[in-house]
Design a protein around this motif. Structure first.
Motif, PDB file in Angstrom:
ATOM      1  N   ARG A 181       0.861  -1.104  -0.023  1.00 14.07           N
ATOM      2  CA  ARG A 181       0.134  -0.061  -0.018  1.00 14.07           C
ATOM      3  C   ARG A 181       0.885   1.280   0.067  1.00 14.07           C
ATOM      4  N   GLU A 182       2.027   1.339   0.736  1.00 12.35           N
ATOM      5  CA  GLU A 182       2.829   2.261   0.863  1.00 12.35           C
ATOM      6  C   GLU A 182       3.569   2.522  -0.441  1.00 12.35           C
ATOM      7  N   LEU A 183       4.019   1.582  -1.291  1.00 12.26           N
ATOM      8  CA  LEU A 183       4.642   1.395  -2.470  1.00 12.26           C
ATOM      9  C   LEU A 183       3.878   2.100  -3.357  1.00 12.26           C
ATOM     10  N   LEU A 184       2.441   1.692  -3.272  1.00 14.04           N
ATOM     11  CA  LEU A 184       1.517   2.268  -4.543  1.00 14.04           C
ATOM     12  C   LEU A 184       1.155   3.723  -4.191  1.00 14.04           C
ATOM     13  N   HIS A 185       0.907   4.175  -2.960  1.00 14.61           N
ATOM     14  CA  HIS A 185       0.849   5.514  -2.411  1.00 14.61           C
ATOM     15  C   HIS A 185       1.864   6.276  -3.199  1.00 14.61           C
ATOM     16  N   GLN A 186       3.131   5.880  -2.884  1.00  9.33           N
ATOM     17  CA  GLN A 186       4.368   6.697  -3.470  1.00  9.33           C
ATOM     18  C   GLN A 186       4.203   6.743  -4.936  1.00  9.33           C
ATOM     19  N   PHE A 187       3.876   5.752  -5.577  1.00 11.53           N
ATOM     20  CA  PHE A 187       3.389   5.949  -6.950  1.00 11.53           C
ATOM     21  C   PHE A 187       2.355   6.653  -7.504  1.00 11.53           C
ATOM     22  N   GLY A 188       1.661   7.109  -6.427  1.00 12.31           N
ATOM     23  CA  GLY A 188       0.542   8.012  -6.720  1.00 12.31           C
ATOM     24  C   GLY A 188      -0.626   7.107  -7.363  1.00 12.31           C
ATOM     25  N   LEU A 189      -0.680   5.743  -6.701  1.00 13.86           N
ATOM     26  CA  LEU A 189      -1.890   4.967  -7.368  1.00 13.86           C
ATOM     27  C   LEU A 189      -2.675   4.396  -6.161  1.00 13.86           C
ATOM     28  N   PRO A 190      -3.931   4.574  -5.997  1.00 11.66           N
ATOM     29  CA  PRO A 190      -4.787   4.039  -4.822  1.00 11.66           C
ATOM     30  C   PRO A 190      -4.543   2.595  -4.819  1.00 11.66           C
ATOM     31  N   PRO A 191      -4.218   2.315  -3.597  1.00 10.28           N
ATOM     32  CA  PRO A 191      -4.184   0.561  -3.537  1.00 10.28           C
ATOM     33  C   PRO A 191      -5.536  -0.201  -3.396  1.00 10.28           C
ATOM     34  N   LYS A 192      -5.568  -1.318  -3.903  1.00  7.03           N
ATOM     35  CA  LYS A 192      -6.523  -2.259  -3.652  1.00  7.03           C
ATOM     36  C   LYS A 192      -6.509  -2.690  -2.102  1.00  7.03           C
ATOM     37  N   GLN A 200      -1.092  -5.363  -8.038  1.00  4.17           N
ATOM     38  CA  GLN A 200      -1.307  -4.019  -8.640  1.00  4.17           C
ATOM     39  C   GLN A 200       0.088  -3.784  -8.595  1.00  4.17           C
ATOM     40  N   PHE A 201       0.797  -3.842  -7.898  1.00  2.00           N
ATOM     41  CA  PHE A 201       2.261  -3.267  -7.695  1.00  2.00           C
ATOM     42  C   PHE A 201       3.015  -3.869  -8.947  1.00  2.00           C
ATOM     43  N   GLN A 202       2.907  -5.048  -8.971  1.00  2.00           N
ATOM     44  CA  GLN A 202       3.727  -5.847  -9.983  1.00  2.00           C
ATOM     45  C   GLN A 202       3.405  -5.513 -11.442  1.00  2.00           C
ATOM     46  N   HIS A 203       1.948  -5.104 -11.669  1.00  2.00           N
ATOM     47  CA  HIS A 203       1.657  -4.601 -13.002  1.00  2.00           C
ATOM     48  C   HIS A 203       2.295  -3.059 -13.018  1.00  2.00           C
ATOM     49  N   LEU A 204       2.314  -2.387 -12.142  1.00  2.00           N
ATOM     50  CA  LEU A 204       2.702  -0.928 -11.972  1.00  2.00           C
ATOM     51  C   LEU A 204       4.192  -1.016 -12.628  1.00  2.00           C
ATOM     52  N   VAL A 205       5.099  -2.017 -11.777  1.00  2.00           N
ATOM     53  CA  VAL A 205       6.436  -1.851 -12.058  1.00  2.00           C
ATOM     54  C   VAL A 205       6.657  -2.497 -13.594  1.00  2.00           C
ATOM     55  N   TRP A 206       6.090  -3.482 -14.044  1.00  2.00           N
ATOM     56  CA  TRP A 206       6.126  -4.056 -15.371  1.00  2.00           C
ATOM     57  C   TRP A 206       5.834  -2.909 -16.425  1.00  2.00           C
ATOM     58  N   ASP A 207       4.559  -2.239 -16.157  1.00  2.00           N
ATOM     59  CA  ASP A 207       4.431  -1.168 -17.152  1.00  2.00           C
ATOM     60  C   ASP A 207       5.380  -0.064 -17.153  1.00  2.00           C
ATOM     61  N   LEU A 208       6.060   0.287 -15.917  1.00  2.00           N
ATOM     62  CA  LEU A 208       7.149   1.354 -15.918  1.00  2.00           C
ATOM     63  C   LEU A 208       8.090   0.898 -16.602  1.00  2.00           C
ATOM     64  N   TYR A 209       8.571  -0.562 -16.458  1.00  2.00           N
ATOM     65  CA  TYR A 209       9.745  -1.034 -17.413  1.00  2.00           C
ATOM     66  C   TYR A 209       9.595  -1.102 -18.618  1.00  2.00           C
ATOM     67  N   GLU A 210       8.354  -1.723 -19.230  1.00  2.00           N
ATOM     68  CA  GLU A 210       8.354  -2.102 -20.410  1.00  2.00           C
ATOM     69  C   GLU A 210       7.584  -0.932 -21.346  1.00  2.00           C
ATOM     70  N   ASN A 211       6.803  -0.011 -20.783  1.00  2.00           N
ATOM     71  CA  ASN A 211       6.260   1.003 -21.464  1.00  2.00           C
ATOM     72  C   ASN A 211       6.673   2.224 -21.330  1.00  2.00           C
ATOM     73  N   GLN A 212       7.377   2.699 -20.341  1.00  2.00           N
ATOM     74  CA  GLN A 212       8.041   3.634 -20.017  1.00  2.00           C
ATOM     75  C   GLN A 212       9.464   3.804 -19.901  1.00  2.00           C
ATOM     76  N   GLN A 213       9.989   2.636 -19.920  1.00  2.00           N
ATOM     77  CA  GLN A 213      11.455   2.441 -20.194  1.00  2.00           C
ATOM     78  C   GLN A 213      12.225   2.983 -18.651  1.00  2.00           C
ATOM     79  N   LYS A 214      11.519   2.908 -17.634  1.00  2.00           N
ATOM     80  CA  LYS A 214      11.912   3.292 -16.343  1.00  2.00           C
ATOM     81  C   LYS A 214      12.161   2.136 -15.457  1.00  2.00           C
TER      82      LYS A 214
END
Length: 267
Positions: free
Chosen positions: A88-99, A108-122
Motif C-alpha cells: 500500500r505504501e509503495l502504491l501510494h508513493q507511485f500515486g496509485l490508490p491501492p486495492k 497491482q504493484f507488480q503490474h505497475l512496475v512492469w508497465d513502468l519498465y516495459e512501456n515507460q522504459q523506467k
C-alpha cells in the motif's frame, strides 16, 4: 551564530549540506558504487553500517545521481510495515490508490512496475531503510517481491539499508533464499584517522573557511571519541565551534574538545 562569528557563507557539519558538496571518502565512494551497480543490474542487495556512519547520506547522493527519465526512486523508512501495508505504501508513493486485499495490492504493484519498465522504459529503485528492523514475514515478502518471471528478469532494483544486525539476520537458514538472490552485500565502515581530518577540513572549506580552525591534535581527539562515525564527528565539531564562539576563539585546540567531551559524558 557560528557563520557570522567566523565569517563563513554557511554553517558546516549539518545534514543540510548539498550532495554536490559532500566529502566523498574512499569508503563512501565504494558504497555508492555498489549501490549504483545494484541499480544498473536491477538486482537486490544490502548495505549495512553503524548508526551515523553515512548510509542515508550515500542513499541521498545516489538519488541525486539517478536520471529521473530512466529511474523512479522510492524511499521507505518505516520498518514496522506489514506486507499488506508495504504494498500500500509503495502504491501510494507511485500515486496509485491501492486495492484493499494484500494479494490484490501485490498484483497491482507488480503490474505497475512492469508497465513502468516495459512501456515507460523506467526502472523502479526501491530503498528500504532501517531494514534491520524488518520482521521475518516482511523479509520473506521481499523474497517473493523479487521473484519476477521465475528469476529470468527483474524490472526493479531493491536496496536494503540497515545496521550490522541485518547481515546477521540474513545469515539465518530461513533467509538463505533471499541472500542467494543478493548480488551485492556491503558494509560501510567509519572513517580512518586521516579521512576524519580530511572530512573536517572539507566541511570547513565548503562553509567558506580559508584557513585551519581545528588543530591537528584537536581533530585527532575528535576521531578518538567518534571512532570515525561522521554523525558523531559532526556533533563534536558543532559543539566545539559553539564553545569557540562563546569564548571568542578563532582556533579550536584539544582544550576545547576535552571540555566538550566532558560535557557530553555528563549528559
Amino acid at each position: 551564530m557560528i557563520r557570522s562569528f567566523f565569517g563563513w557563507e554557511r554553517v558546516p557539519f549539518t545534514r543540510e549540506i548539498e550532495t554536490r558538496h559532500l566529502h566523498r571518502s574512499k569508503r563512501f565512494e565504494e558504497c555508492v558504487a555498489r549501490m549504483q551497480y545494484m541499480v544498473m543490474t536491477r538486482s537486490i542487495g544490502c548495505v549495512t553500517g553503524e548508526i551515523g556512519c553515512g548510509k542515508s547520506t550515500a542513499v541521498r547522493y545516489l538519488k541525486d545521481q539517478l536520471d529521473p527519465n530512466k529511474y523512479r526512486f522510492i524511499y521507505l523508512s518505516d520498518a514496522n510495515l506489514k506486507p499488506r501495508d508495504f504494498y500500500r505504501e509503495l502504491l501510494h508513493q507511485f500515486g496509485l490508490p491501492p486495492k484493499f486485499l494484500r494479494s490484490e495490492a501485490k498484483r497491482q504493484f507488480q503490474h505497475l512496475v512492469w508497465d513502468l519498465y516495459e512501456n515507460q522504459q523506467k526502472v523502479a529503485v526501491i530503498v528500504a531503510d532501517e531494514a534491520h528492523l524488518l520482521s521475518g514475514d516482511m523479509l520473506q515478502e521481499i523474497r517473493f517481491l523479487t521473484n519476477f518471471q521465475m528469476d529470468s528478469i527483474s524490472p526493479l532494483a531493491l536496496l536494503l539499508i540497515g545496521q550490522p544486525e541485518l547481515q546477521a539476520t540474513l545469515q539465518l537458514r530461513i533467509f538463505k533464499p533471499i541472500t542467494q538472490r543478493m548480488n551485492v552485500r556491503f558494509h560501510l565502515e567509519g572513517l580512518s584517522l586521516q579521512e576524519c581530518r580530511d572530512y573536517i577540513a572539507h566541511q570547513l572549506e565548503v562553509a567558506g573557511s580559508t584557513g585551519p580552525v581545528f588543530t591537528t591534535e584537536a581533530m585527532d581527539a575528535i576521531y578518538a571519541h567518534a571512532r570515525g562515525i561522521s554523525r558523531e564527528i559532526n556533533n563534536v565539531c558543532t559543539a566545539a565551534l559553539l564553545d569557540a564562539v562563546l569564548r571568542k576563539d578563532k582556533m579550536i585546540d584539544t582544550i576545547h574538545v576535552t571540555r566538550i567531551l566532558s560535557e557530553f559524558k555528563e549528559q
